[in-house]
Each structure stands twice: as structure tokens, then as C-alpha cells.
Design a protein around this motif. Structure first.
Motif, PDB file in Angstrom:
ATOM      1  N   MET A 108      37.901  36.578  35.435  1.00 48.55           N
ATOM      2  CA  MET A 108      36.926  37.507  34.964  1.00 48.55           C
ATOM      3  C   MET A 108      36.980  38.792  35.658  1.00 48.55           C
ATOM      4  SD  MET A 108      32.723  36.831  34.801  1.00 48.55           S
ATOM      5  CE  MET A 108      32.055  37.786  36.018  1.00 48.55           C
ATOM      6  N   ILE A 109      37.020  40.019  35.272  1.00 53.74           N
ATOM      7  CA  ILE A 109      36.976  41.294  35.986  1.00 53.74           C
ATOM      8  C   ILE A 109      35.490  41.543  36.610  1.00 53.74           C
ATOM      9  CG2 ILE A 109      37.279  43.788  35.671  1.00 53.74           C
ATOM     10  CD1 ILE A 109      39.777  41.836  35.077  1.00 53.74           C
ATOM     11  N   GLY A 135      44.043  48.486  37.436  1.00 54.65           N
ATOM     12  CA  GLY A 135      45.121  47.733  37.476  1.00 54.65           C
ATOM     13  C   GLY A 135      45.834  48.088  36.103  1.00 54.65           C
ATOM     14  N   GLU A 136      45.389  48.528  35.193  1.00 55.77           N
ATOM     15  CA  GLU A 136      45.591  48.800  33.814  1.00 55.77           C
ATOM     16  C   GLU A 136      46.263  50.323  33.843  1.00 55.77           C
ATOM     17  OE1 GLU A 136      42.467  46.039  31.291  1.00 55.77           O
ATOM     18  OE2 GLU A 136      42.347  48.051  31.462  1.00 55.77           O
ATOM     19  N   CYS A 137      46.012  50.890  34.750  1.00 52.03           N
ATOM     20  CA  CYS A 137      46.293  52.319  34.744  1.00 52.03           C
ATOM     21  C   CYS A 137      47.943  52.508  34.898  1.00 52.03           C
ATOM     22  CB  CYS A 137      45.581  53.108  35.551  1.00 52.03           C
ATOM     23  SG  CYS A 137      46.040  55.033  35.745  1.00 52.03           S
ATOM     24  N   SER A 138      48.574  53.422  34.241  1.00 54.17           N
ATOM     25  CA  SER A 138      50.177  53.777  34.786  1.00 54.17           C
ATOM     26  C   SER A 138      50.091  54.261  36.111  1.00 54.17           C
ATOM     27  CB  SER A 138      50.513  54.645  33.619  1.00 54.17           C
ATOM     28  OG  SER A 138      49.865  55.802  33.541  1.00 54.17           O
ATOM     29  N   GLU A 139      49.125  54.756  36.603  1.00 59.32           N
ATOM     30  CA  GLU A 139      49.234  55.579  37.837  1.00 59.32           C
ATOM     31  C   GLU A 139      48.859  54.500  38.924  1.00 59.32           C
ATOM     32  OE1 GLU A 139      47.368  59.356  37.975  1.00 59.32           O
ATOM     33  OE2 GLU A 139      47.571  59.367  35.960  1.00 59.32           O
ATOM     34  N   PHE A 140      48.745  53.321  38.621  1.00 67.58           N
ATOM     35  CA  PHE A 140      48.259  52.394  39.682  1.00 67.58           C
ATOM     36  C   PHE A 140      49.433  51.750  40.580  1.00 67.58           C
ATOM     37  CE2 PHE A 140      48.128  47.765  40.991  1.00 67.58           C
ATOM     38  CZ  PHE A 140      46.876  47.676  41.389  1.00 67.58           C
ATOM     39  N   PRO A 141      48.878  51.721  41.982  1.00 67.14           N
ATOM     40  CA  PRO A 141      47.703  52.285  42.767  1.00 67.14           C
ATOM     41  C   PRO A 141      47.943  53.813  42.958  1.00 67.14           C
ATOM     42  CG  PRO A 141      49.069  51.129  44.315  1.00 67.14           C
ATOM     43  CD  PRO A 141      50.001  51.111  42.863  1.00 67.14           C
ATOM     44  N   CYS A 142      46.944  54.332  42.364  1.00 66.67           N
ATOM     45  CA  CYS A 142      46.817  55.870  42.690  1.00 66.67           C
ATOM     46  C   CYS A 142      46.585  56.206  44.063  1.00 66.67           C
ATOM     47  CB  CYS A 142      45.976  56.674  41.576  1.00 66.67           C
ATOM     48  SG  CYS A 142      44.285  56.211  41.875  1.00 66.67           S
ATOM     49  N   ASN A 143      46.378  57.455  44.344  1.00 67.05           N
ATOM     50  CA  ASN A 143      46.205  57.760  45.554  1.00 67.05           C
ATOM     51  C   ASN A 143      44.536  57.893  45.988  1.00 67.05           C
ATOM     52  OD1 ASN A 143      48.496  58.754  46.321  1.00 67.05           O
ATOM     53  ND2 ASN A 143      48.257  60.864  45.609  1.00 67.05           N
ATOM     54  N   LYS A 174      43.388  44.913  49.785  1.00 69.15           N
ATOM     55  CA  LYS A 174      42.693  43.632  49.106  1.00 69.15           C
ATOM     56  C   LYS A 174      42.306  43.967  47.785  1.00 69.15           C
ATOM     57  CE  LYS A 174      39.738  39.556  49.296  1.00 69.15           C
ATOM     58  NZ  LYS A 174      38.400  38.957  50.158  1.00 69.15           N
ATOM     59  N   ARG A 175      41.779  45.137  47.368  1.00 73.72           N
ATOM     60  CA  ARG A 175      41.489  45.060  46.029  1.00 73.72           C
ATOM     61  C   ARG A 175      42.474  45.555  44.967  1.00 73.72           C
ATOM     62  NH1 ARG A 175      37.203  50.037  47.508  1.00 73.72           N
ATOM     63  NH2 ARG A 175      37.167  48.787  49.311  1.00 73.72           N
ATOM     64  N   ILE A 176      43.435  46.404  45.768  1.00 74.05           N
ATOM     65  CA  ILE A 176      44.712  46.637  45.031  1.00 74.05           C
ATOM     66  C   ILE A 176      45.444  45.051  44.548  1.00 74.05           C
ATOM     67  CG2 ILE A 176      47.047  47.497  45.250  1.00 74.05           C
ATOM     68  CD1 ILE A 176      45.669  49.797  46.710  1.00 74.05           C
ATOM     69  N   GLU A 177      45.449  44.317  45.434  1.00 73.29           N
ATOM     70  CA  GLU A 177      46.306  43.069  45.282  1.00 73.29           C
ATOM     71  C   GLU A 177      45.326  42.381  43.939  1.00 73.29           C
ATOM     72  OE1 GLU A 177      48.975  41.976  46.223  1.00 73.29           O
ATOM     73  OE2 GLU A 177      49.215  43.970  47.118  1.00 73.29           O
ATOM     74  N   GLN A 178      43.846  42.409  44.191  1.00 74.17           N
ATOM     75  CA  GLN A 178      43.189  41.750  42.987  1.00 74.17           C
ATOM     76  C   GLN A 178      43.326  42.167  41.667  1.00 74.17           C
ATOM     77  OE1 GLN A 178      41.041  38.935  43.371  1.00 74.17           O
ATOM     78  NE2 GLN A 178      41.225  39.102  41.245  1.00 74.17           N
ATOM     79  N   CYS A 179      43.473  43.374  41.918  1.00 72.78           N
ATOM     80  CA  CYS A 179      43.981  44.328  40.428  1.00 72.78           C
ATOM     81  C   CYS A 179      45.086  43.746  39.723  1.00 72.78           C
ATOM     82  CB  CYS A 179      43.889  45.838  40.387  1.00 72.78           C
ATOM     83  SG  CYS A 179      42.209  46.598  40.486  1.00 72.78           S
ATOM     84  N   LYS A 180      46.041  43.348  40.622  1.00 70.54           N
ATOM     85  CA  LYS A 180      47.234  42.839  40.439  1.00 70.54           C
ATOM     86  C   LYS A 180      47.258  41.619  39.649  1.00 70.54           C
ATOM     87  CE  LYS A 180      50.218  45.616  43.490  1.00 70.54           C
ATOM     88  NZ  LYS A 180      51.068  45.533  44.764  1.00 70.54           N
ATOM     89  N   LYS A 181      46.462  40.925  40.375  1.00 68.46           N
ATOM     90  CA  LYS A 181      46.164  39.406  40.006  1.00 68.46           C
ATOM     91  C   LYS A 181      45.454  39.582  38.371  1.00 68.46           C
ATOM     92  CE  LYS A 181      45.426  37.396  44.167  1.00 68.46           C
ATOM     93  NZ  LYS A 181      44.506  36.881  45.329  1.00 68.46           N
ATOM     94  N   TRP A 182      44.656  40.650  38.221  1.00 73.94           N
ATOM     95  CA  TRP A 182      43.868  40.504  36.966  1.00 73.94           C
ATOM     96  C   TRP A 182      44.906  40.893  35.943  1.00 73.94           C
ATOM     97  CZ3 TRP A 182      39.197  43.462  39.122  1.00 73.94           C
ATOM     98  CH2 TRP A 182      38.132  42.858  39.791  1.00 73.94           C
ATOM     99  N   CYS A 183      45.962  41.588  36.232  1.00 71.51           N
ATOM    100  CA  CYS A 183      46.804  42.298  35.136  1.00 71.51           C
ATOM    101  C   CYS A 183      47.796  40.958  34.914  1.00 71.51           C
ATOM    102  CB  CYS A 183      47.703  43.237  35.848  1.00 71.51           C
ATOM    103  SG  CYS A 183      46.926  44.774  35.692  1.00 71.51           S
ATOM    104  N   SER A 184      48.070  40.190  35.752  1.00 70.41           N
ATOM    105  CA  SER A 184      48.996  38.975  35.407  1.00 70.41           C
ATOM    106  C   SER A 184      48.316  37.877  34.847  1.00 70.41           C
ATOM    107  CB  SER A 184      49.591  38.564  36.873  1.00 70.41           C
ATOM    108  OG  SER A 184      48.460  37.807  37.845  1.00 70.41           O
ATOM    109  N   ARG A 185      47.116  37.865  34.338  1.00 72.90           N
ATOM    110  CA  ARG A 185      46.647  36.854  33.633  1.00 72.90           C
ATOM    111  C   ARG A 185      46.873  37.182  32.220  1.00 72.90           C
ATOM    112  NH1 ARG A 185      40.764  36.138  36.835  1.00 72.90           N
ATOM    113  NH2 ARG A 185      41.827  35.642  38.700  1.00 72.90           N
TER     114      ARG A 185
END
Length: 86
Positions: A1-2, A51-59, A75-86
């Protein structure tokens, strides 16, 4: 869940209880200020989270994630990656 736009896990955040924060995906204005630039950017592009953005992870997200006082060392960047892999 996001749970957030930037990858913060609201269920683990101390502010959820302290200020009754419902998380940025459920509020218009964050408790910490007038707006959150990460939330605004993500929502302007109609993404559920960064994590859905083409610029992820942006500045901007990197600045938030690695901020010396408010960051979480990515940690939040890694979490976005996890959400994208589901």
C-alpha cells in the motif's frame, strides 16, 4: 500500500500520532508548512508516488532523502523502488 508521495512510511512516522497526520496522500496541506514541493511535483504529474516518475530519483527527492536534519539516508527512495516492483 502506498503511504506517501516521497516514500516515507507514514505507519512508522512519529508525526502520525504526535500531530494526527493522515499522510500526504490524504491531505491537501502538510502540517509542517504551506506545501510540500515533492508532493506538489508528484501530484502535478498525476503519479501515485515519486517512483513512477521518469526522473526518479530527481534532485529534489535526493535533497529531501539525504538532508542532514530531516533526511532518512535514502530510505524513502528505496521504499519507492519497492512500491514500483510490486
Amino acid at each position: 500500500m502506498i503511504e506517501s508521495r516521497c516514500g516515507i512510511l507514514c505507519s512508522e512516522c512519529i508525526y502520525k500520532e504526535q500531530v494526527n497526520c493522515k499522510g500526504c496522500i490524504n491531505i491537501d496541506k502538510p502540517f509542517w508548512g504551506e506545501s510540500c514541493p515533492v508532493k506538489a511535483c508528484c501530484e502535478s504529474k498525476n503519479y501515485t508516488h515519486c517512483g513512477e516518475c521518469s526522473e526518479f530519483p530527481c534532485n529534489l527527492l535526493n535533497q529531501f532523502a539525504y538532508d542532514e536534519q530531516q533526511g532518512d539516508n535514502g530510505k524513502r527512495i528505496e521504499q519507492c523502488k519497492k512500491w514500483c516492483s510490486r
